[in-house]
Design a protein around this motif. Structure first.
Motif, PDB file in Angstrom:
ATOM      1  N   LEU A 385       1.367  -1.246  -0.131  1.00 49.24           N
ATOM      2  CA  LEU A 385       0.502   0.405  -0.268  1.00 49.24           C
ATOM      3  C   LEU A 385       0.679   1.294   0.132  1.00 49.24           C
ATOM      4  O   LEU A 385       1.497   1.670   0.756  1.00 49.24           O
ATOM      5  CB  LEU A 385      -1.047   0.176   1.175  1.00 49.24           C
ATOM      6  CG  LEU A 385      -2.213  -1.444   1.066  1.00 49.24           C
ATOM      7  CD1 LEU A 385      -3.234  -0.573   2.910  1.00 49.24           C
ATOM      8  CD2 LEU A 385      -3.201  -0.698  -0.350  1.00 49.24           C
ATOM      9  N   ARG A 386       0.995   2.276  -1.390  1.00 47.19           N
ATOM     10  CA  ARG A 386       1.784   3.468  -1.571  1.00 47.19           C
ATOM     11  C   ARG A 386       1.488   4.329  -0.911  1.00 47.19           C
ATOM     12  O   ARG A 386       2.564   5.059  -0.227  1.00 47.19           O
ATOM     13  CB  ARG A 386       2.318   3.212  -3.010  1.00 47.19           C
ATOM     14  CG  ARG A 386       2.476   2.652  -3.532  1.00 47.19           C
ATOM     15  CD  ARG A 386       2.866   2.703  -4.882  1.00 47.19           C
ATOM     16  NE  ARG A 386       1.393   3.065  -6.249  1.00 47.19           N
ATOM     17  CZ  ARG A 386       0.636   4.636  -5.929  1.00 47.19           C
ATOM     18  NH1 ARG A 386       2.130   5.532  -6.052  1.00 47.19           N
ATOM     19  NH2 ARG A 386      -0.059   4.374  -5.953  1.00 47.19           N
ATOM     20  N   ARG A 387       0.403   5.047  -0.429  1.00 46.26           N
ATOM     21  CA  ARG A 387      -0.312   5.481   0.360  1.00 46.26           C
ATOM     22  C   ARG A 387      -0.813   5.772   2.228  1.00 46.26           C
ATOM     23  O   ARG A 387      -0.603   6.751   2.314  1.00 46.26           O
ATOM     24  CB  ARG A 387      -0.618   6.650  -0.646  1.00 46.26           C
ATOM     25  CG  ARG A 387      -0.447   7.275  -2.138  1.00 46.26           C
ATOM     26  CD  ARG A 387       0.400   8.595  -1.548  1.00 46.26           C
ATOM     27  NE  ARG A 387      -0.380   9.377  -0.677  1.00 46.26           N
ATOM     28  CZ  ARG A 387      -0.530   9.838  -0.975  1.00 46.26           C
ATOM     29  NH1 ARG A 387      -0.626  10.295  -2.684  1.00 46.26           N
ATOM     30  NH2 ARG A 387      -0.890  11.782  -0.138  1.00 46.26           N
ATOM     31  N   ALA A 388      -0.877   4.311   1.558  1.00 46.80           N
ATOM     32  CA  ALA A 388      -1.891   4.636   3.064  1.00 46.80           C
ATOM     33  C   ALA A 388      -0.954   4.608   4.195  1.00 46.80           C
ATOM     34  O   ALA A 388       0.271   3.756   4.386  1.00 46.80           O
ATOM     35  CB  ALA A 388      -2.719   3.013   3.162  1.00 46.80           C
ATOM     36  N   GLU A 389      -1.386   5.261   5.380  1.00 43.37           N
ATOM     37  CA  GLU A 389      -0.218   5.488   6.453  1.00 43.37           C
ATOM     38  C   GLU A 389      -1.071   5.171   7.677  1.00 43.37           C
ATOM     39  O   GLU A 389      -1.967   4.807   7.644  1.00 43.37           O
ATOM     40  CB  GLU A 389      -0.139   7.324   6.753  1.00 43.37           C
ATOM     41  CG  GLU A 389       0.508   8.046   5.405  1.00 43.37           C
ATOM     42  CD  GLU A 389       1.131   9.477   5.796  1.00 43.37           C
ATOM     43  OE1 GLU A 389       0.270  10.206   6.447  1.00 43.37           O
ATOM     44  OE2 GLU A 389       0.960  10.032   4.885  1.00 43.37           O
ATOM     45  N   THR A 390      -0.391   4.849   8.934  1.00 45.65           N
ATOM     46  CA  THR A 390      -1.177   4.598  10.394  1.00 45.65           C
ATOM     47  C   THR A 390      -2.298   6.327  10.108  1.00 45.65           C
ATOM     48  O   THR A 390      -2.000   6.757  10.313  1.00 45.65           O
ATOM     49  CB  THR A 390       0.138   5.172  11.178  1.00 45.65           C
ATOM     50  OG1 THR A 390       1.028   4.148  11.184  1.00 45.65           O
ATOM     51  CG2 THR A 390      -0.419   4.571  12.344  1.00 45.65           C
ATOM     52  N   SER A 391      -3.404   5.235  10.601  1.00 47.20           N
ATOM     53  CA  SER A 391      -4.371   5.311  10.901  1.00 47.20           C
ATOM     54  C   SER A 391      -5.314   5.989   9.657  1.00 47.20           C
ATOM     55  O   SER A 391      -6.807   6.237  10.067  1.00 47.20           O
ATOM     56  CB  SER A 391      -5.078   7.380  12.352  1.00 47.20           C
ATOM     57  OG  SER A 391      -4.241   8.091  10.765  1.00 47.20           O
ATOM     58  N   ASP A 392      -5.095   6.064   8.279  1.00 45.78           N
ATOM     59  CA  ASP A 392      -5.680   5.984   7.201  1.00 45.78           C
ATOM     60  C   ASP A 392      -7.031   4.368   7.569  1.00 45.78           C
ATOM     61  O   ASP A 392      -7.062   3.414   7.857  1.00 45.78           O
ATOM     62  CB  ASP A 392      -5.104   5.679   6.109  1.00 45.78           C
ATOM     63  CG  ASP A 392      -4.592   6.832   5.978  1.00 45.78           C
ATOM     64  OD1 ASP A 392      -4.359   7.578   6.768  1.00 45.78           O
ATOM     65  OD2 ASP A 392      -3.686   6.626   4.310  1.00 45.78           O
ATOM     66  N   THR A 393      -8.030   4.661   6.434  1.00 49.76           N
ATOM     67  CA  THR A 393      -8.987   3.725   6.377  1.00 49.76           C
ATOM     68  C   THR A 393      -8.831   3.352   5.552  1.00 49.76           C
ATOM     69  O   THR A 393      -8.808   4.573   4.368  1.00 49.76           O
ATOM     70  CB  THR A 393     -10.036   3.992   6.790  1.00 49.76           C
ATOM     71  OG1 THR A 393     -10.507   4.753   8.066  1.00 49.76           O
ATOM     72  CG2 THR A 393     -11.731   3.465   6.855  1.00 49.76           C
ATOM     73  N   LEU A 394      -9.798   1.961   4.710  1.00 46.73           N
ATOM     74  CA  LEU A 394      -9.627   1.160   3.882  1.00 46.73           C
ATOM     75  C   LEU A 394     -10.386   0.666   4.519  1.00 46.73           C
ATOM     76  O   LEU A 394     -11.598   0.334   4.902  1.00 46.73           O
ATOM     77  CB  LEU A 394      -8.350  -0.700   4.567  1.00 46.73           C
ATOM     78  CG  LEU A 394      -7.197  -0.048   4.414  1.00 46.73           C
ATOM     79  CD1 LEU A 394      -6.197  -1.451   4.581  1.00 46.73           C
ATOM     80  CD2 LEU A 394      -6.563   0.989   3.405  1.00 46.73           C
TER      81      LEU A 394
END
Length: 698
Positions: A385-394
């Motif tokens: 996941l290239r852009r997902a950061e900590t606390s992001d929602t999938l």
């Protein structure tokens, strides 16, 4: 050949939960040195995940989670250790105990459904332990206590339990006792500990929803063990009852009993409140449930970068099912809740995009074991996941949703850095971007005024880890430099100034003369420009040019190089030439006039002052107030913090004196105090301090 045991499908690969009720997500918390990681290793041994040497069947050590941890001899990151006991999958999340990693604890609280509170029998309940308890209470996290280090020479299990009851309440009650090297249960049988067993049973019955149970018990009717266990589980899930289990991590005594308690009495994901759901536009979203067949809603609770596989996201699935190679909508809106909106300079800007999931696995330390799918209530690792950061929602691409992020602690220790080699400048930007994606407690500031890169960190240990990771992971050598504070300059007294810019060099010349009066204004008043020219001494078209020149000189400063503020400049007279006068000439004259006035009126430095609130134990209020006063602070008062034994101390302190305050406050209060700060105003720097300050950088 797969083997289905209760709600877990055990194969040659990792155990995969097939029903949410067969999952327990447990955050292991406690002060540094309490024995959390050793306890997790013992539970993995008892469950058969590790052998007695602490390794898997192929000899891999799974609890060495980070090379930095080896060097610092402390856990610095949230680590997942899954096991299976009696057909239930238990996801143990080992949280760092050091106060610098409070962000990791809060991430773990988001991912877990119950907290396992570890207290060393030789240490008891200290201030960091109380602070962690408050963190759990703030999010209504159910808590169970484990007393470790039973074999220590100064171990006092009964004393620790009594202390915990005094601090955390009388619903802290042992369900097992440590008796002559053995751990005995109090619910199932009477082992000669009648008083302790009676206290436990009465405590459980008082929490029961069956109002007739106490009457029956007092009348001498035996209470069925299944009823007691059921009511215990309900009370634990509500967070109103806190069982205590002693565990000897060396011998393993109590480990199986603790695993039994996790399976029988810890809440499953079905019993824990789900986070609030919104649309990416910020409107309330549809209600979700912990249902594997529901719409996908998952959250990244930790991000790491592996040198071989790239970014790996540790994810808690709240609804639906995650499958490899599926497309998901990734939403990151932390800054919107933090009030910074879509600020492009934010370390964590808002974003919405669609990404394709790479590998799906169940992590255990450094090892990654491929998983076919992960259902609601479970945890997994997702690669690529290239852009997902900590606390992001999938979420589902067809139904994009975003979870309100958990509250992150505010980083309060600023660390200014610079690269040791100019060739590393480009790599530094990329490295900082990746560190920020991994760690939402890090804030990266690029100051145009001080020309510094500042890392806002949680403390010295956190800063050391960040600089270590820059060097070892991203090959960027940096060094810490003295932090510059953005100062201001102003006039001491009213003065007049004369600006003359006359040049003749054989062609079109430059000619502008102006006279000004300068008055210092009240702090925060800003800048005023007044035109009092009479008789056309300065042509009307050049009056704005004088103002522009004055403003430009104010931005550059006069003596110290810091911007000038809070002035009224009045244009009183001047001269112009019909041919050689120009906009640029009068801009230059205006700047020269301000510099000339400064030599007559004198200037002084202004420093930013912050409003500071310190939350500290009552016994340490005097220490904190004295320290604030020594920092040239003005103590405004104190008041109860809303929790017994805690006080809020309010003061106004110059930022120059707060550069290391986070570390110093931790030292004088033994890590028990916290503080917040907000800009209040600028004040004049005392002359003895001003003489020690360097000019602003070019």
């Amino acid at each position: 050949m797969s083997r289905e045991v209760a709600g877990v499908d055990s194969q040659a690969g990792p155990p995969v939960a097939i029903r949410p009720e067969a999952i327990r997500n447990v955050l292991v918390v406690g002060a540094a040195g309490a024995g959390k990681t050793t306890l997790v290793e013992r539970l993995l041994v008892e469950a058969g995940v590790l052998n007695r040497a602490g390794t898997t069947e192929d000899g891999t050590t799974v609890c060495d989670f980070d090379e930095i941890e080896h060097r610092q001899q402390r856990s610095v990151a949230l680590a997942l250790a899954p096991l299976v006991h009696d057909g239930v999958k238990v996801n143990l999340l080992d949280a760092p105990g050091y106060v610098d990693y409070l962000g990791e604890v809060r991430a773990g609280l988001r991912a877990a459904d119950c907290a396992l509170f570890v207290i060393a029998a030789n240490e008891g309940v200290d201030e960091p332990t109380r602070a962690l308890w408050r963190e759990c209470a703030d999010v209504a996290m159910p808590r169970v206590l484990v007393v470790t280090k039973l074999d220590h020479a100064r171990a006092d299990v009964d004393g620790v339990v009594a202390q915990a009851q005094g601090v955390f309440g009388d619903r802290v009650l042992p369900v097992h006792l440590h008796d002559d090297g053995r751990v005995v249960g109090l619910i199932t049988d009477d082992h000669g500990h009648e008083a302790e067993r009676a206290a436990l049973i009465e405590g459980i019955i008082e929490e029961s929803e069956d109002e007739t149970l106490m009457e029956r018990y007092l009348a001498g009717e035996p209470i069925d063990t299944d009823v007691l266990v059921r009511d215990l589980e309900l009370a634990v899930a509500r967070g109103s009852f806190h069982p205590v289990v002693p565990v000897d991590s060396t011998s393993g005594a109590g480990a199986t009993e603790l695993l039994d308690l996790m399976v029988s009495a810890f809440p499953s994901p079905l019993e824990h409140r789900l986070p609030t759901v919104y649309t990416p536009a910020g409107r309330p979203g549809p209600a979700i449930a912990c249902d594997p067949a529901g719409p996908l809603v998952a959250e990244v609770v930790k991000t790491t970068t592996d040198p071989y596989v790239g970014r790996v996201s540790l994810v808690r699935v709240f609804s639906g099912t995650v499958r490899p190679d599926a497309s998901v909508h990734v939403s990151g809106h932390r800054s919107a809740w933090a009030g910074t909106g879509t600020d492009p300079a934010s370390s964590h800007p808002d974003h919405d995009e669609v990404e394709r999931i790479g590998s799906l696995s169940v992590p255990l330390g450094k090892t990654q074991r491929t998983a076919p799918a992960v259902i609601a209530g479970d945890l997994c690792a997702i690669g690529r996941l290239r852009r997902a950061e900590t606390s992001d929602t999938l979420a589902s691409v067809d139904l994009p949703l975003v979870l309100e992020p958990w509250r992150m602690p505010e980083p309060q220790l600023p660390v200014a850095i610079r690269v040791t080699a100019r060739s590393d400048e480009d790599k530094l930007g990329l490295g900082l971007q990746r560190l920020a994606a991994e760690d939402p407690t890090l804030r990266v500031e690029h100051s145009d005024e001080t020309h510094q890169i500042v890392l806002w960190t949680m403390g010295e240990a956190h800063a050391d880890v960040l600089l270590d990771r820059l060097a070892t992971r991203y090959g960027v050598g940096v060094e810490e430099v003295e932090l510059r504070v953005p100062l201001r300059e102003t006039f001491v007294r009213p003065a007049t100034g004369h600006g003359r810019h006359v040049k003749q060099s054989g062609g079109h010349g430059q000619y502008a003369v102006c006279s000004i009066e300068v008055e210092p204004l009240a702090q925060g008043a800003g800048f005023e420009f007044v035109d009092r020219v009479v008789g056309g001494a300065v042509p009307r078209q050049f009056i704005p040019s004088v103002e522009k020149g004055v403003r430009a000189q104010m931005a550059q400063g006069v003596e110290s190089g810091h911007p000038m503020v809070d002035l009224r400049v009045t244009l009183t007279d001047g001269k112009a030439h019909s041919v050689d006068s120009s906009d640029m000439a009068f801009q230059t004259a205006g700047g020269l006039a301000l510099r000339d006035a400064a030599t007559r009126g004198g200037t002084c430095l202004l420093e930013p002052v912050d409003e500071v609130e310190v939350v500290v134990a009552d016994a340490l209020v005097g220490t904190v107030m004295g320290d604030l006063s020594a920092r040239r602070g003005k103590v405004l008062g104190s008041e109860p913090a809303g929790e017994p034994g805690l006080v809020v101390v309010r003061a106004q302190v110059p930022q120059l004196e707060l550069r290391r305050y986070s570390a110093d406050l931790r030292s004088i209060t033994h890590g028990s105090a916290s503080f917040t700060r907000a800009f209040a105003r600028y004040e004049r720097v005392p002359d003895p301090v001003a003489t020690t300050l360097e000019p602003a950088p070019d």
